[in-house]
Design an enzyme around this catalytic site. Sequence first.
Site, short mmCIF file in Angstrom:
data_model
loop_
_atom_site.label_atom_id
_atom_site.label_comp_id
_atom_site.label_asym_id
_atom_site.label_seq_id
_atom_site.Cartn_x
_atom_site.Cartn_y
_atom_site.Cartn_z
N GLY A 56 0.82 -1.20 0.00
CA GLY A 56 0.00 0.00 0.00
C GLY A 56 0.85 1.25 0.00
O GLY A 56 2.06 1.19 0.21
N PRO A 57 0.24 2.40 -0.23
CA PRO A 57 0.99 3.66 -0.29
C PRO A 57 1.55 4.03 1.09
O PRO A 57 1.14 3.47 2.11
CB PRO A 57 -0.06 4.67 -0.75
CG PRO A 57 -1.38 4.05 -0.46
CD PRO A 57 -1.19 2.58 -0.51
N GLY B 296 2.18 5.77 4.65
CA GLY B 296 1.33 6.43 5.64
C GLY B 296 0.02 5.77 5.93
O GLY B 296 -0.83 6.34 6.62
N VAL B 297 -0.21 4.52 5.42
CA VAL B 297 -1.50 3.87 5.69
C VAL B 297 -1.42 2.94 6.90
O VAL B 297 -2.41 2.32 7.27
CB VAL B 297 -2.02 3.11 4.46
CG1 VAL B 297 -2.35 4.06 3.34
CG2 VAL B 297 -1.04 2.07 3.99
N GLY B 298 -0.22 2.79 7.50
CA GLY B 298 -0.12 2.02 8.75
C GLY B 298 0.39 0.61 8.59
O GLY B 298 0.03 -0.27 9.38
N THR C 58 3.62 -0.62 8.82
CA THR C 58 4.59 -0.99 9.86
C THR C 58 3.92 -1.09 11.23
O THR C 58 4.17 -2.03 11.99
CB THR C 58 5.75 0.03 9.90
OG1 THR C 58 6.32 0.14 8.60
CG2 THR C 58 6.82 -0.39 10.88
N SER D 200 -3.09 2.95 -18.20
CA SER D 200 -4.51 3.29 -18.00
C SER D 200 -4.86 4.67 -18.55
O SER D 200 -5.82 5.28 -18.12
CB SER D 200 -4.86 3.23 -16.52
OG SER D 200 -4.04 4.12 -15.79
N LYS E 99 -7.78 5.21 -7.31
CA LYS E 99 -8.17 6.20 -8.32
C LYS E 99 -9.49 6.88 -7.96
O LYS E 99 -9.65 8.09 -8.15
CB LYS E 99 -8.27 5.52 -9.69
CG LYS E 99 -6.90 5.13 -10.24
CD LYS E 99 -6.99 4.40 -11.55
CE LYS E 99 -5.59 4.06 -12.07
NZ LYS E 99 -5.63 3.31 -13.34
#
Length: 789
Positions: A342-343, A345-347, A349, A667, A710
């Site tokens: 995932g990108p 900062g999404v948690g 770790t 895309s 997106k």
Amino acid sequence: MMPIRDVVIFPHMMTPFVVGRDTSVRALEAALAADRRIFLATQHDATIDDPKPVDIFQTGTIVNIVQSLKLPDGNIKVLVEGQERARIMEMNDAAGYYRATVKVSRWQTEVTPAVETAMQKVTSLFEQYVKLCQSLNYETMIAAVRIEDPARLTDTVAANLQLSIEEKQEILELFDPLERLNRIADVLDIEIEKLNMDRSIQTRVKRQMERAQKEYYLNEKIKAIQKELGRGEKSEWDELKKKIDNSGMPKEVHEKALAELKKLELMPPMSAESTVSRNYLDWMLAVPWRKKSKEIKNIERAEKILNEDHYGLEKVKERILEFLAVRQLVKNPKGSILCFVGPPGVGKTSLGMSIARATGRKFVRMSLGGVRDEAEIRGHRRTYIGALPGQVLQMMKKAGTKNPVFMLDEIDKMASDFRGDPASALLEVLDPEQNHSFVDHYLDVDYDLSQVFFVATSNVLHSIPAALQDRMEVIRLHGYTEPEKVEIAKQYLFKKQREASGVSEANLVLSDDTFREIIRSYTREAGVRNLEREIGNVCRKVARKLVKDGRNIKVEITPENINEYLGVQKFRDTLAHEKNEVGLVTGLAWTEAGGSILSTEVTIVDGKGGKPILTGKLGEVMQESAQAAMTVVRSRAPYLGLPRDFYRSIDIHVHVPEGAIPKDGPSAGITMATALASALTKIPVRRDIAMTGEITLRGKVLPIGGLKEKLLAAQRAGILEVILPKDNEKDLAEVPENLRNLLKLHFVDRIDEVWAIAFERPLPKYEEPAVNDILTTPAPSSESGVSAH
């Protein structure tokens, strides 16, 4: 008579000493005033300052005072010469000092063969003694004992022996010269034996000293002394063997450790090989072979902990709880290997830490970002200087248990060079069928990693080798929706940043609308890292205000005054409200940081025709998408009201803004085709609509990846209508319901459907011509309102 301490004076010997006690000084002065003769007897205990008659030996020596010198401190230094033995008969101190009546016994010994033999024996033994005793001068001592008088010989030898006061007094009390000869011969035998023993120890140590340093010398001397005393010492090898036996190693590893210990025992302690071998054994004992964390298998408690630590992420939490449920039903299941993708900062770790807390295991983290050396995973062989085990075993040592939660952070950022491929080295670590016998090059024995809970994190999946992906269960963490971000900010981030800044709950109030304004106007990201920074920024400014204006004030931050704390808005939702334009289309793109908006613009100018001009630092895939889009538009020229050879007299320029940033991805096909069609037909495209999808040469719209990211990007930009490929309809299950309800989604199968939705005014209905008819189909009449230029 004068008592003396720490010295025994023999007849015929010159002895200096200092007199300091008052009674002794008076006795000395009385002797000097008379015939300079005085009787000296030794005290039993030298610490008694005022000795009584019972504290003094009864046998002493009558001496002649040769010299006396008064010292500045009042003491008197005297030199006396012994004359003959005497025994006290009577003592009194009526005159202020001791006076004694003594009995002198003058023995006259005939030099018989027996006496002569005894004298020769004593002289011979004394010569040996002087040779061994380094404190006596050999020449002087040998000259001193060349005496024919047995009495004088014994006294001279006794005076120069290094004996205790008691032993010397015992010899002084023997009046018979023959008896003294025999006693001194016995004493000399014992003393020579002692000196020989000391010399043998010193000789042995000196021989060993030549090959080692001072420390080695001292150790060997201690060993030699202990050997002579018969004590011995408890060996450290016994301690090491005990540790190896108690470590819980498997049988093969245990045997190898004992073999290494046996080799270590035979090595010289100061050798380099000894250090290498000892370090190897220390590492063998340091890694956990048997110790395990007691696992928490309470699913309700685990679910509570996961909900406390993270908001949302339902799929991930569900997978962790499934893992715990299996642990309750199966006795020894294999360790799980999850990969969170995932990108930033999404948690990802922090999820690993929560898993450790929920399962009651230890947590260790290994960062793989930039790792290029295979030895970082597998360790160095012991032939290298400074060899160490790999990071996997080093982290296992740090964990101290054989079943920790082991996080492999940034697994997509590994590289490879001449030092090997660390990603390939991880294949063995992360394969559930192989990692029960992981071999580190340093330890060179099988180590069981099957009970470790491996968690890998990655921003993208395509940079992880396919073989490594195959060994992991991939769980995608998409970005957060706006309501989710509001809840995360309220429940976690605000409290954390407030405590970090020292601001209390009573000092600072932020409403839901304020959090929403920060999310919309100051952050545009998939995760919540920047959101946390902005909240921290607010808290720090409030902390400064508290210090300046007093700590009891209350600050309430609203959407209206947030710009006083965070400055001018960084983002505005203006796309949906802009005027529709010709040749400008809003596309949706996926990046490592989540989804983003990507505008595409096309301009037509007079020219000589040829390939379209492509700018904006487009990658190869996007360049091919532009060429495919151009072919689709040319194939539909009659339908669009264009002459078949329209492209011969114009130049087409396709540009994607933000030219400094490289762009690529599969895309952008329908976005470019729509922009080209709009520019050529002069029909504006709606600005309140965004689109994504690849295109084929026949105009079919192909599915895309990263649907949720997106859609989140469109929602963040304020666009609530999106065109998507028909084949992506099944992926809507991954999209949160509140986001689905917020957006109007159009699922299309062909490019003509896209144009029907996106263009400001509709085109004629398109019918697929036969291939042979393409060259003969006439162009639509100009009555349709569409001109070629």
